[in-house]
Design an enzyme around this catalytic site. Structure first.
Site, PDB file in Angstrom:
ATOM      1  N   TYR A 162       7.244   7.429  -0.665  1.00 38.20           N
ATOM      2  CA  TYR A 162       6.194   7.783  -0.443  1.00 38.20           C
ATOM      3  C   TYR A 162       5.424   8.748  -1.135  1.00 38.20           C
ATOM      4  O   TYR A 162       3.986   8.885  -1.532  1.00 38.20           O
ATOM      5  CB  TYR A 162       5.580   7.670   0.940  1.00 38.20           C
ATOM      6  CG  TYR A 162       6.022   6.861   1.878  1.00 38.20           C
ATOM      7  CD1 TYR A 162       6.489   5.497   1.398  1.00 38.20           C
ATOM      8  CD2 TYR A 162       5.872   6.845   3.552  1.00 38.20           C
ATOM      9  CE1 TYR A 162       6.933   4.542   2.437  1.00 38.20           C
ATOM     10  CE2 TYR A 162       6.252   5.977   4.070  1.00 38.20           C
ATOM     11  CZ  TYR A 162       6.807   4.970   3.725  1.00 38.20           C
ATOM     12  OH  TYR A 162       7.360   3.625   4.489  1.00 38.20           O
ATOM     13  N   LYS A 207      -0.201   3.507  10.679  1.00 36.79           N
ATOM     14  CA  LYS A 207      -0.852   4.358   9.869  1.00 36.79           C
ATOM     15  C   LYS A 207      -2.109   4.531  10.032  1.00 36.79           C
ATOM     16  O   LYS A 207      -2.840   3.423  10.158  1.00 36.79           O
ATOM     17  CB  LYS A 207      -0.611   3.926   8.457  1.00 36.79           C
ATOM     18  CG  LYS A 207      -1.040   4.546   7.326  1.00 36.79           C
ATOM     19  CD  LYS A 207      -2.357   4.099   6.679  1.00 36.79           C
ATOM     20  CE  LYS A 207      -3.178   5.120   6.051  1.00 36.79           C
ATOM     21  NZ  LYS A 207      -4.652   4.414   5.856  1.00 36.79           N
ATOM     22  N   PRO A 255       2.742  -2.219  12.191  1.00 35.58           N
ATOM     23  CA  PRO A 255       2.536  -2.540  13.596  1.00 35.58           C
ATOM     24  C   PRO A 255       1.253  -3.206  13.965  1.00 35.58           C
ATOM     25  O   PRO A 255       1.118  -4.213  14.701  1.00 35.58           O
ATOM     26  CB  PRO A 255       2.812  -1.468  14.385  1.00 35.58           C
ATOM     27  CG  PRO A 255       2.355  -0.335  13.583  1.00 35.58           C
ATOM     28  CD  PRO A 255       2.808  -0.592  12.234  1.00 35.58           C
TER      29      PRO A 255
HETATM   30  P1  NAP Z   1      -0.260  -0.627   9.530  1.00 38.41           P
HETATM   31  O1  NAP Z   1       0.134   0.623  10.296  1.00 38.41           O
HETATM   32  O2  NAP Z   1      -0.066  -1.962  10.219  1.00 38.41           O
HETATM   33  O3  NAP Z   1      -1.947  -0.683   9.420  1.00 38.41           O
HETATM   34  C1  NAP Z   1      -2.762   0.342   8.569  1.00 38.41           C
HETATM   35  C2  NAP Z   1      -3.888  -0.290   8.561  1.00 38.41           C
HETATM   36  O4  NAP Z   1      -4.593  -0.358   9.709  1.00 38.41           O
HETATM   37  C3  NAP Z   1      -4.726   0.867   7.544  1.00 38.41           C
HETATM   38  O5  NAP Z   1      -5.763   0.070   6.968  1.00 38.41           O
HETATM   39  C4  NAP Z   1      -5.661   1.528   8.910  1.00 38.41           C
HETATM   40  O6  NAP Z   1      -6.723   2.200   8.440  1.00 38.41           O
HETATM   41  C5  NAP Z   1      -5.681   0.450   9.811  1.00 38.41           C
HETATM   42  N1  NAP Z   1      -5.743   0.928  11.201  1.00 38.41           N
HETATM   43  C6  NAP Z   1      -5.253   1.899  11.857  1.00 38.41           C
HETATM   44  N2  NAP Z   1      -5.517   2.105  13.123  1.00 38.41           N
HETATM   45  C7  NAP Z   1      -6.458   1.255  13.324  1.00 38.41           C
HETATM   46  C8  NAP Z   1      -7.354   1.113  14.341  1.00 38.41           C
HETATM   47  N3  NAP Z   1      -7.128   1.523  15.605  1.00 38.41           N
HETATM   48  N4  NAP Z   1      -8.434   0.176  14.368  1.00 38.41           N
HETATM   49  C9  NAP Z   1      -8.627  -0.530  13.218  1.00 38.41           C
HETATM   50  N5  NAP Z   1      -7.736  -0.595  12.131  1.00 38.41           N
HETATM   51  C10 NAP Z   1      -6.738   0.650  12.043  1.00 38.41           C
HETATM   52  O7  NAP Z   1       0.260  -0.701   8.048  1.00 38.41           O
HETATM   53  P2  NAP Z   1       1.382   0.229   7.487  1.00 38.41           P
HETATM   54  O8  NAP Z   1       1.113   1.232   6.772  1.00 38.41           O
HETATM   55  O9  NAP Z   1       2.093  -1.143   6.400  1.00 38.41           O
HETATM   56  O10 NAP Z   1       2.415   0.430   8.373  1.00 38.41           O
HETATM   57  C11 NAP Z   1       2.711   1.500   9.098  1.00 38.41           C
HETATM   58  C12 NAP Z   1       3.723   2.442   8.545  1.00 38.41           C
HETATM   59  O11 NAP Z   1       5.045   1.826   8.436  1.00 38.41           O
HETATM   60  C13 NAP Z   1       3.786   2.686   7.076  1.00 38.41           C
HETATM   61  O12 NAP Z   1       2.647   3.881   6.853  1.00 38.41           O
HETATM   62  C14 NAP Z   1       4.908   3.531   6.620  1.00 38.41           C
HETATM   63  O13 NAP Z   1       5.007   4.745   7.326  1.00 38.41           O
HETATM   64  C15 NAP Z   1       5.921   2.356   7.626  1.00 38.41           C
HETATM   65  N6  NAP Z   1       6.362   1.388   6.633  1.00 38.41           N
HETATM   66  C16 NAP Z   1       7.806   1.260   6.409  1.00 38.41           C
HETATM   67  C17 NAP Z   1       8.322   0.114   5.442  1.00 38.41           C
HETATM   68  C18 NAP Z   1       9.906   0.228   5.370  1.00 38.41           C
HETATM   69  O14 NAP Z   1      10.264  -0.499   4.242  1.00 38.41           O
HETATM   70  N7  NAP Z   1      10.551   0.799   6.137  1.00 38.41           N
HETATM   71  C19 NAP Z   1       7.458  -0.713   4.861  1.00 38.41           C
HETATM   72  C20 NAP Z   1       5.904  -0.427   5.065  1.00 38.41           C
HETATM   73  C21 NAP Z   1       5.375   0.481   6.058  1.00 38.41           C
HETATM   74  P3  NAP Z   1      -7.421   3.468   8.640  1.00 38.41           P
HETATM   75  O15 NAP Z   1      -6.554   4.556   7.834  1.00 38.41           O
HETATM   76  O16 NAP Z   1      -8.767   3.509   8.077  1.00 38.41           O
HETATM   77  O17 NAP Z   1      -7.378   3.693  10.174  1.00 38.41           O
END
Ligand code: NAP
Length: 291
Positions: free
Chosen positions: A70, A250, A209
């Site tokens: 990252y 995130k 999530p």
């Molecule tokens: P996510 O958490 O499912 O979704 C993030 C998105 O949702 C962002 O656009 C965020 O926008 C929005 N969001 C967050 N809270 C919200 C709310 N209350 N209402 C409306 N929209 C909301 O996606 P992700 O970043 O892919 O996954 C989370 C974390 O998992 C990553 O950051 C990373 O740390 C980890 N990850 C790990 C792997 C792996 O291979 N191990 C792969 C992918 C991800 P805003 O910022 O505007 O709130």
């Protein structure tokens, strides 16, 4: 005992005295505890990352998920400088290219330097790499655990098949696999993997999530949320955590950060959980088999 009751048993809910928020933790096989809601930090960089981490900490977040790939460990270290180290939980991940013994040790030491800490709460294999013998990789993580440089070891993007193959190897080497971080959200309900991990006492951590925002299109989540004056996102995070799954949404928005932590004052019924369970398992964002 159904799985919902089982999940509740592994969640310890406690009030954080100095904060209004209520937090919950999952006990890992390693013996350490992990806050059930963490902050995902993929794509958070520079000043935005520093500011978001500081805000999240003030709001009550105590679990931060990063990875070498990252490119933000330095910012996270900067933002959390001065914070009581024992009060926070930091996860990082070693990329597949660095899974040879010496590379794991070196990458971990570099992560510690960037994060300005002398230990990691959890270090994961980010993605498996079949070109490197797993015993070679595991022996490096075993050394890091033995030297208390990492408190817990885990994997990410591991399927049941891979766990079936590698768990006995880890066991023979005396290495405990405490967590498996995988994609999990209402559009990708990986029940079989969850059951498998519960049976093996491996904490399941849900990445993406919120399906990266895709869950906002799911009207039934809004209908369920109306029963509790909660949003679709809160219903989704509650669904995960009631199943005993750790979630790491995130966000860089203060309002969203607050909202995502405010999920401990209501409970979904068994029927509501089943409705969300049945939304399906086909909306995969990342296919582990392709890596
Ligand atoms: P996510 O958490 O499912 O979704 C993030 C998105 O949702 C962002 O656009 C965020 O926008 C929005 N969001 C967050 N809270 C919200 C709310 N209350 N209402 C409306 N929209 C909301 O996606 P992700 O970043 O892919 O996954 C989370 C974390 O998992 C990553 O950051 C990373 O740390 C980890 N990850 C790990 C792997 C792996 O291979 N191990 C792969 C992918 C991800 P805003 O910022 O505007 O709130």
């Amino acid at each position: 005992m159904n799985r919902f009751e089982l999940s509740c048993n592994i969640i310890k809910v406690h009030n954080m005295k100095h904060l209004k928020e209520v937090a919950a933790e999952v006990k890992l096989k390693s013996g350490f505890s992990m806050p059930i809601i963490g902050l995902g930090t993929w794509q958070l960089k520079g000043n935005e990352c520093v500011g978001t981490i500081k805000t999240a900490f003030q709001l009550g977040y105590r679990h931060f998920d990063t990875a070498i790939s990252y490119g933000n460990e330095e910012e996270i270290g900067k933002a959390l400088g001065g914070v009581d180290r024992e009060s926070i939980f930091i996860t990082s991940k070693v990329p597949p290219i660095d899974l040879k013994y010496e590379d794991v040790i070196t990458s971990c030491r570099q992560s510690l330097e960037r994060l300005k800490t002398n230990y990691l709460d959890l270090l994961l294999i980010h993605w498996p790499n079949d070109e490197i013998p797993i015993k070679n990789t595991f022996s490096a993580f075993k050394k890091l655990v033995d030297q208390k440089i990492i408190r817990s070891f885990g994997v990410s993007n591991y399927t049941i098949e891979r766990l079936e193959t590698e768990l006995p190897i880890a066991k023979d080497m005396g290495l405990v696999i405490s967590a498996n971080q995988v994609e999990y959200h209402p559009g990708l309900n990986q029940e079989d993997l969850l059951d498998y991990c519960v049976n093996k006492d491996i904490a399941l951590v849900a990445y993406s999530p919120l399906g990266r925002g895709d869950i906002l299109a799911e009207s039934v989540l809004g209908e369920i949320g109306q029963n509790y004056s909660k949003t679709k996102v809160q219903v989704s995070l509650r669904w995960l955590t009631q199943k005993g799954i750790v979630a790491i949404p995130k966000s860089s928005s203060k309002q969203h950060l607050k909202e995502n932590l405010d999920i401990f004052d209501f409970s979904l019924t068994d029927e509501e959980i089943e409705i969300i369970d049945d939304l399906g398992n086909s909306q995969r964002l990342i296919n582990p088999e392709l890596f």
